[in-house]
Design an enzyme around this catalytic site. Sequence first.
Site, PDB file in Angstrom:
ATOM      1  N   CYS A 177      -1.602  65.163 -86.217  1.00 21.27           N
ATOM      2  CA  CYS A 177      -2.282  64.317 -85.860  1.00 21.27           C
ATOM      3  C   CYS A 177      -1.725  63.344 -85.060  1.00 21.27           C
ATOM      4  CB  CYS A 177      -2.789  63.812 -87.262  1.00 21.27           C
ATOM      5  SG  CYS A 177      -3.358  65.034 -88.615  1.00 21.27           S
ATOM      6  N   THR A 283       2.558  66.046 -97.145  1.00 24.08           N
ATOM      7  CA  THR A 283       1.116  65.846 -96.968  1.00 24.08           C
ATOM      8  C   THR A 283       0.827  64.753 -97.606  1.00 24.08           C
ATOM      9  OG1 THR A 283       0.517  67.425 -99.043  1.00 24.08           O
ATOM     10  CG2 THR A 283       0.314  68.430 -96.927  1.00 24.08           C
ATOM     11  N   THR A 318      -9.831  60.522 -96.107  1.00 19.54           N
ATOM     12  CA  THR A 318      -9.400  61.315 -97.089  1.00 19.54           C
ATOM     13  C   THR A 318      -9.030  60.252 -98.324  1.00 19.54           C
ATOM     14  OG1 THR A 318      -7.152  61.185 -96.256  1.00 19.54           O
ATOM     15  CG2 THR A 318      -8.296  63.187 -95.785  1.00 19.54           C
ATOM     16  N   PRO A 319      -9.045  60.566 -99.671  1.00 26.30           N
ATOM     17  CA  PRO A 319      -8.785  59.851-100.466  1.00 26.30           C
ATOM     18  C   PRO A 319      -7.475  58.954-100.777  1.00 26.30           C
ATOM     19  CG  PRO A 319      -9.978  61.978-101.352  1.00 26.30           C
ATOM     20  CD  PRO A 319      -9.383  62.078 -99.981  1.00 26.30           C
ATOM     21  N   GLU A 325      -2.715  54.006 -95.770  1.00 27.63           N
ATOM     22  CA  GLU A 325      -2.860  53.420 -94.489  1.00 27.63           C
ATOM     23  C   GLU A 325      -3.206  52.006 -94.830  1.00 27.63           C
ATOM     24  OE1 GLU A 325      -4.878  53.541 -89.892  1.00 27.63           O
ATOM     25  OE2 GLU A 325      -5.579  54.941 -91.559  1.00 27.63           O
TER      26      GLU A 325
END
Length: 420
Positions: A177, A283, A318-319, A325
């Site tokens: 990404c 991840t 995403t959770p 972030e």
Amino acid sequence: MSMEFTKPNGKRRVVVTGCGMLSGLGDTWDEAFKQLQSGKNCIRYMKEWERFELMNTRLACPYEKPLPSLPRKKIRGMGRVGLLSLVASERALEMAGLKKEDGDVVDELKNGRTGIAYGSCMGSMESIVELFSMLETNDTSKINSQTYIKAMPQTCLSNLSVFYQIRGRMITTNTACTSGSQAIGYAYEAIANGQQDMMLAGGAEELSPPDAAIFDTLGATACLNETPGLEPKPFDRDRDGLVIGEGAGTMLLEDMEHAVKRGARIYAEVVGYGTNADGNHITTPNPDTMAVALELALQDAGVSKDQIGYVNAHGTSTPTGDTAESNATYKVFNRAIPISSTKSYIGHTLGACGCIEAWLTINMMNEGWFHPNVNLENVDPHCAPLDYIVGSGREIKTDYVMSNNFAFGGVNTSLIFKRV
């Protein structure tokens, strides 16, 4: 515009003189601007995915416009991801005024002073399947001389180099990404340090069901399949995951002095780039090292955190991602800085997102208007107290904007652009 072509540290100033974009928002800023102002996303239900019984999500954002026809001999080594990167690059070069009347690029692109930095998560999935079918069928009939060329990770980079006869630096950024944003960052550094005068930089991704399945197995995909207009919803308390998108983005970066001398239109200056690694999990994001990447970009740009007027978030919905972030961003800015996620409109375009989102951020800065977070109704209390733009967007006059991306493998990137 200042005619100082070097920074105080002696490095050359780098500018953006063109960009090609393929995405659900459209191919031009005018198309994208209209869609962004509508406040409606571009996500659709993928009926063709119903055959994957164990996959929970049926949502995606494909690029649905037909690709232009190109000489077969020149594109036979390109799968869909390569073709997406080529069309985006063609438009970037046209915008930058680097195409001749006969359709070829100007000779200067072939002298070794122009390079390419480009990435994607992987090569073309169709060719990858063909390549490995022999392991199940004991039959090599589906494999030909171009199969690996389409499937290899650096397929976009290599094919662009051959198509345009570009002989400068080749930097492949297959970092999931952050592929597109790392490409811009490394291209910027190559020009700033004097190794190149111009660089094509960006990323591409073709839509593939396995991409969605990867996140589905992690419980990280949006599953409100009957209401695609409500997915994804970055930073929202009730978010349930991301949506996969498709597209490509290619920027033409250039030494400022070189651009001014040839009379090129300049859209923005690239002033800062920061990248690092979490170093702790493949991840699960690390907000501390994410924050360091943003600090590195600010240090490189030589600007204070108070000069940044807007942040384009990675904002995957995403959770764990949104929480990490947002807290990293607040740790750096220590204020409610305006922020929004383009992925709320077009989903996660993976290798392409870094360039697409950066280009949209540049145009929003020049327009003085920044898009809202679609579907954000209740901010997750675990997310930091930032100024999450909602409603009809926000008019902001600022000379500096930041665009951030974070990837599997713990790769973090931050880019800072300046209004010219």
